[in-house]
Design an enzyme around this catalytic site. Structure first.
Site, short mmCIF file in Angstrom:
data_model
loop_
_atom_site.label_atom_id
_atom_site.label_comp_id
_atom_site.label_asym_id
_atom_site.label_seq_id
_atom_site.Cartn_x
_atom_site.Cartn_y
_atom_site.Cartn_z
N ASP A 12 0.82 -1.20 0.00
CA ASP A 12 0.00 0.00 0.00
C ASP A 12 0.86 1.25 0.00
O ASP A 12 1.91 1.31 0.65
CB ASP A 12 -0.91 0.03 1.23
N ALA A 13 0.39 2.28 -0.70
CA ALA A 13 1.11 3.55 -0.73
C ALA A 13 1.35 4.09 0.67
O ALA A 13 2.42 4.63 0.98
CB ALA A 13 0.33 4.57 -1.56
#
Length: 254
Positions: free
Chosen positions: A64-65
């Protein structure tokens, strides 16, 4: 500079900073992302790329970013294919450290539910037992604090936002994750004699989602050797846990 956690002729593991997407975002393709930066460096023959004689580099799994930690990349296309087969066969183990709001009753929890895109809010996922893709996450309590807990999370398959969605489903949203109902953590919530600075709004102890990919275990895609790649806690998570221990009375689980 992004720290290198492991490297050989086939693999490169980096300690991705939180907040930097690993790959292009479909909803915002112009947003900076790690792979674009790396590919630009290779094309421009940056010193780090020349030193390694790099011509190819591709991430082998999702991260995930908002999360920080271990991101594994392949240096050749055959290695990427081999890694894709490994990740698809569930022979890899991803271990995350997560700081959550709330505290589970049990020391270990197994969440086994399908995950699908939220039809109402673009970019968000939700639990969907009927239409969702199979997903399972194992949770283990590491340390408890009043109103908070530190957990080890091991997702199987690793769907988009899997850990975040499953934690929300368990009533344990991640600290600093507004997309899934996780409130920020402020020092004023922990320290009784906290004094705010004049004319300055208080900043949260973590300005992002409190999720860190701490460890990746897998057989090497070429040699078969067992690899254990670890990423140290980032500074923001270390500081948040330090204050929880100091003012929240942490209770480690043995």
């Amino acid at each position: 500079e992004i720290p290198v956690l492991f490297e050989d002729d086939y693999l490169l593991a980096l300690d991705k900073p939180g907040g930097l997407p690993a790959s292009p975002d479909r909803s915002d393709p112009q947003q900076p992302n790690l792979m674009k930066l790396l590919h630009s460096g290779i094309a421009e023959r940056a010193p780090w790329a020349q030193e390694r004689s790099l011509e190819y580099l591709m991430n082998a799994h999702r991260l995930d970013a908002e999360a920080s930690g271990v991101l594994l990349l392949a240096k050749t296309k055959p290695t990427l294919v081999a890694l894709a087969n490994l990740f698809g066969s569930e022979k890899t183990v991803h271990q995350y450290i997560a700081l959550v709001r709330g505290s589970p009753r049990e020391e270990r929890i197994e969440i086994n539910t399908g995950i699908a895109p939220d039809p109402v809010r673009i970019g968000r996922m939700r639990v969907d037992s009927r239409l969702g893709k199979r997903s399972r996450t194992s949770l283990r309590v590491v340390e408890r604090f009043p109103g908070y807990a530190l957990l080890h999370c091991e997702p199987q398959v690793c769907r988009t936002h899997q850990v975040r969605v499953h934690l929300r489903h368990a009533g344990l949203p991640l600290v600093g994750d507004p997309l899934y109902g996780g409130p920020p953590l402020f020092l004023s919530q922990l320290k009784r004699d906290y004094h705010a600075k004049r004319n300055r709004p208080e900043r949260p102890l973590m300005g992002r989602v409190a999720l860190h990919a701490e460890e990746l275990r897998l057989p090497h895609p070429v040699t078969g050797q067992r690899l254990v790649i670890t990423a140290p806690w980032p500074k923001d998570l270390t500081v948040a846990v330090k204050y929880l221990r100091r003012f929240g009375g942490g209770n480690p689980v043995r």
